[in-house]
Motif scaffolding. Structure first.
Motif, PDB file in Angstrom:
ATOM      1  N   UNK A 243       0.826  -1.207   0.000  1.00  0.00           N
ATOM      2  CA  UNK A 243       0.000   0.000   0.000  1.00  0.00           C
ATOM      3  C   UNK A 243       0.861   1.258   0.000  1.00  0.00           C
ATOM      4  N   UNK A 244       2.032   1.197   0.662  1.00  0.00           N
ATOM      5  CA  UNK A 244       2.872   2.379   0.843  1.00  0.00           C
ATOM      6  C   UNK A 244       3.898   2.588  -0.279  1.00  0.00           C
ATOM      7  N   UNK A 245       4.048   1.635  -1.168  1.00  0.00           N
ATOM      8  CA  UNK A 245       5.065   1.759  -2.215  1.00  0.00           C
ATOM      9  C   UNK A 245       4.847   2.966  -3.119  1.00  0.00           C
ATOM     10  N   UNK A 246       3.599   3.305  -3.373  1.00  0.00           N
ATOM     11  CA  UNK A 246       3.320   4.421  -4.280  1.00  0.00           C
ATOM     12  C   UNK A 246       3.932   5.732  -3.794  1.00  0.00           C
ATOM     13  N   UNK A 247       4.138   5.821  -2.494  1.00  0.00           N
ATOM     14  CA  UNK A 247       4.696   7.049  -1.929  1.00  0.00           C
ATOM     15  C   UNK A 247       6.217   7.085  -2.054  1.00  0.00           C
ATOM     16  N   UNK A 248       6.796   6.038  -2.641  1.00  0.00           N
ATOM     17  CA  UNK A 248       8.248   5.930  -2.728  1.00  0.00           C
ATOM     18  C   UNK A 248       8.738   4.795  -1.857  1.00  0.00           C
ATOM     19  N   UNK A 249      10.035   4.656  -1.739  1.00  0.00           N
ATOM     20  CA  UNK A 249      10.625   3.588  -0.943  1.00  0.00           C
ATOM     21  C   UNK A 249      10.298   3.833   0.537  1.00  0.00           C
ATOM     22  N   UNK A 250       9.514   2.948   1.160  1.00  0.00           N
ATOM     23  CA  UNK A 250       9.149   3.177   2.570  1.00  0.00           C
ATOM     24  C   UNK A 250      10.304   2.809   3.494  1.00  0.00           C
ATOM     25  N   UNK A 251      10.835   3.785   4.210  1.00  0.00           N
ATOM     26  CA  UNK A 251      11.983   3.471   5.064  1.00  0.00           C
ATOM     27  C   UNK A 251      11.546   2.655   6.278  1.00  0.00           C
ATOM     28  N   UNK A 252      12.506   1.982   6.852  1.00  0.00           N
ATOM     29  CA  UNK A 252      12.214   1.036   7.937  1.00  0.00           C
ATOM     30  C   UNK A 252      11.645   1.747   9.161  1.00  0.00           C
ATOM     31  N   UNK A 253      12.075   2.989   9.402  1.00  0.00           N
ATOM     32  CA  UNK A 253      11.558   3.738  10.546  1.00  0.00           C
ATOM     33  C   UNK A 253      10.059   4.001  10.404  1.00  0.00           C
ATOM     34  N   UNK A 254       9.632   4.335   9.175  1.00  0.00           N
ATOM     35  CA  UNK A 254       8.218   4.622   8.936  1.00  0.00           C
ATOM     36  C   UNK A 254       7.353   3.379   9.147  1.00  0.00           C
ATOM     37  N   UNK A 255       7.800   2.237   8.621  1.00  0.00           N
ATOM     38  CA  UNK A 255       7.023   1.013   8.762  1.00  0.00           C
ATOM     39  C   UNK A 255       6.980   0.560  10.221  1.00  0.00           C
ATOM     40  N   UNK A 256       8.110   0.681  10.925  1.00  0.00           N
ATOM     41  CA  UNK A 256       8.128   0.315  12.349  1.00  0.00           C
ATOM     42  C   UNK A 256       7.135   1.177  13.129  1.00  0.00           C
ATOM     43  N   UNK A 257       7.079   2.466  12.801  1.00  0.00           N
ATOM     44  CA  UNK A 257       6.151   3.371  13.493  1.00  0.00           C
ATOM     45  C   UNK A 257       4.706   2.989  13.208  1.00  0.00           C
ATOM     46  N   UNK A 258       4.424   2.630  11.964  1.00  0.00           N
ATOM     47  CA  UNK A 258       3.074   2.207  11.593  1.00  0.00           C
ATOM     48  C   UNK A 258       2.653   0.985  12.405  1.00  0.00           C
ATOM     49  N   UNK A 259       3.612   0.091  12.638  1.00  0.00           N
ATOM     50  CA  UNK A 259       3.327  -1.128  13.394  1.00  0.00           C
ATOM     51  C   UNK A 259       3.305  -0.889  14.896  1.00  0.00           C
ATOM     52  N   UNK A 260       3.750   0.297  15.315  1.00  0.00           N
ATOM     53  CA  UNK A 260       3.754   0.611  16.731  1.00  0.00           C
ATOM     54  C   UNK A 260       4.851  -0.071  17.517  1.00  0.00           C
ATOM     55  N   UNK A 261       5.983  -0.364  16.849  1.00  0.00           N
ATOM     56  CA  UNK A 261       7.121  -0.997  17.519  1.00  0.00           C
ATOM     57  C   UNK A 261       8.386  -0.201  17.217  1.00  0.00           C
ATOM     58  N   UNK A 262       9.440  -0.443  17.987  1.00  0.00           N
ATOM     59  CA  UNK A 262      10.723   0.197  17.718  1.00  0.00           C
ATOM     60  C   UNK A 262      11.373  -0.460  16.503  1.00  0.00           C
ATOM     61  N   UNK A 263      12.310   0.248  15.876  1.00  0.00           N
ATOM     62  CA  UNK A 263      13.041  -0.328  14.735  1.00  0.00           C
ATOM     63  C   UNK A 263      13.762  -1.602  15.166  1.00  0.00           C
ATOM     64  N   UNK A 264      14.364  -1.574  16.337  1.00  0.00           N
ATOM     65  CA  UNK A 264      15.090  -2.749  16.825  1.00  0.00           C
ATOM     66  C   UNK A 264      14.152  -3.951  16.994  1.00  0.00           C
ATOM     67  N   UNK A 265      12.977  -3.714  17.566  1.00  0.00           N
ATOM     68  CA  UNK A 265      12.003  -4.795  17.733  1.00  0.00           C
ATOM     69  C   UNK A 265      11.522  -5.305  16.377  1.00  0.00           C
ATOM     70  N   UNK A 266      11.292  -4.381  15.447  1.00  0.00           N
ATOM     71  CA  UNK A 266      10.867  -4.752  14.096  1.00  0.00           C
ATOM     72  C   UNK A 266      11.922  -5.621  13.420  1.00  0.00           C
ATOM     73  N   UNK A 267      13.187  -5.232  13.533  1.00  0.00           N
ATOM     74  CA  UNK A 267      14.266  -6.011  12.937  1.00  0.00           C
ATOM     75  C   UNK A 267      14.364  -7.394  13.561  1.00  0.00           C
ATOM     76  N   UNK A 268      14.068  -7.476  14.852  1.00  0.00           N
ATOM     77  CA  UNK A 268      14.097  -8.780  15.515  1.00  0.00           C
ATOM     78  C   UNK A 268      13.003  -9.698  14.959  1.00  0.00           C
ATOM     79  N   UNK A 269      11.834  -9.133  14.724  1.00  0.00           N
ATOM     80  CA  UNK A 269      10.746  -9.922  14.122  1.00  0.00           C
ATOM     81  C   UNK A 269      11.124 -10.379  12.711  1.00  0.00           C
ATOM     82  N   UNK A 270      11.764  -9.500  11.953  1.00  0.00           N
ATOM     83  CA  UNK A 270      12.203  -9.864  10.605  1.00  0.00           C
ATOM     84  C   UNK A 270      13.232 -10.989  10.667  1.00  0.00           C
ATOM     85  N   UNK A 271      14.170 -10.882  11.605  1.00  0.00           N
ATOM     86  CA  UNK A 271      15.206 -11.904  11.754  1.00  0.00           C
ATOM     87  C   UNK A 271      14.581 -13.257  12.081  1.00  0.00           C
TER      88      UNK A 271
END
Length: 339
Positions: A243-271
């Motif tokens: 959904x967010x691609x149309x706005x350009x490359x969505x940076x990791x900080x923006x997606x983490x904020x949308x999910x309501x988690x820290x970047x570090x926590x988001x990266x842990x889930x990805x890992x």
């Protein structure tokens, strides 16, 4: 994190309509919630449920209305709810409509549950958000109450009102400010949101004169089936990023904020899902590009913009890296396989 609860963008129809009536700064409120404007024109797009609930709560606070959710719910007709709304509106009876809602809810909103609870001469039409979101987002609960009432009114008539409503939220003055609910008993701090429905209403036909044949039913059901919210973390995350691609490359900080988690926590889930953020973006772009290239009317430049690339050349180079061929060659090869 097993999956991210998602809901379809058309649920925001009444909220946006109410904000526009109130001359509210709608675009600013959407931007503050990290919701792209494009969702207003993509009714079946999937959005994180918590992001939408936060938007509704923030809008209510901005406008200073305790009954904001109820007013927004009044603005949302069942027919506004895309494919699901059409299927509900054209059910033969109220009982079939409720059964359809129960069966298809997870394909519309993967963070909500609907069920019936019989009790003597009434049945309780119940709903409950996952993760106990009711307690944090009472305005959304108000909106959901109006949605259930409007479904019943399709059979019982627009003047029908419930004799009793149960709410999982703490007491609020919002309901007391709605004159048409003056004769309704309202109990707060209950286990779930629930509306008392006389059993006699269940057999009533729905009041919808619009023609609706089996081809239309099949088409709407397929929309819900083919684009249903994913039930695992990586795939639900892909649906959000798409959904967010149309706005350009969505940076990791923006997606983490949308999910309501820290970047570090988001990266842990990805890992834990054996993914990196860049790999995830590449996968989403590739999958969307293949889908878009299957339609010969789509131009490469338009596809590039849809995927968040600054120009068609960048997209073409990325596609060749993924597949070994150009987008144009892939599209021509795809067409040949059809004939």
């Amino acid at each position: 994190m097993t999956y991210i609860p998602l809901i379809r963008a058309n649920v925001m129809h009444g909220v946006i309509a109410l904000l526009q009536q109130l001359d509210a700064p709608t675009e600013r409120l959407l931007a503050e919630a990290k919701l792209p404007l494009s969702v207003l024109h993509e009714p079946e797009a999937l959005l994180p449920l918590q992001q939408v609930l936060q938007f509704v709560e923030h809008a209510a606070l901005t406008m200073g209305l305790e009954q904001f959710g109820l007013l927004a719910g009044q603005q949302t007709q069942i027919a506004h709810l895309g494919a699901l709304g059409r299927l509900l509106c054209h059910s033969p009876t109220l009982q079939v409509a409720i059964h359809t809602l129960i069966c298809l809810m997870l394909r519309y909103n993967s963070g909500d549950r609907i069920w019936l609870k019989p009790q003597g001469e009434i049945v309780w039409l119940c709903r409950h958000f996952t993760n106990e979101l009711e307690h944090r987002y009472p305005q959304a609960v108000q909106g959901s109450v109006m949605g259930l009432i409007q479904l019943i009114q399709l059979a019982a008539g627009s003047q029908w009102q419930p004799t009793e409503i149960h709410l999982a939220t703490p007491p609020t003055q919002g309901f007391a400010q709605m004159a048409w609910l003056a004769n309704t008993k309202i109990l707060f701090n209950q286990d779930a949101t629930a509306i008392a429905v006389p059993k006699l209403l269940l057999s009533l036909p729905l009041q919808n004169p619009q023609p609706y044949g089996k081809p239309q039913w099949d088409q709407d059901y397929e929309i819900l089936r083919s684009s249903a919210p994913a039930t695992n973390f990586p795939e639900s995350l892909k649906q959000i990023i798409g959904v967010h691609l149309k706005q350009g490359y969505p940076n990791i900080q923006a997606i983490a904020k949308i999910l309501g988690v820290s970047v570090r926590s988001f990266q842990r889930h990805l890992h834990q899902a054996n993914l990196t953020y860049s790999q995830l973006i590449e996968q989403v772009r590739f999958e969307h590009s293949v889908q878009l290239l299957s339609d010969p009317t789509n131009k490469v430049a338009d596809i590039a913009a849809e995927l968040g690339y600054k120009d068609a050349g960048n997209f073409a180079r990325a596609f060749k890296r993924w597949t070994g061929i150009s987008p144009k060659t892939y599209s021509m090869h795809y067409l040949k396989t059809l004939f």
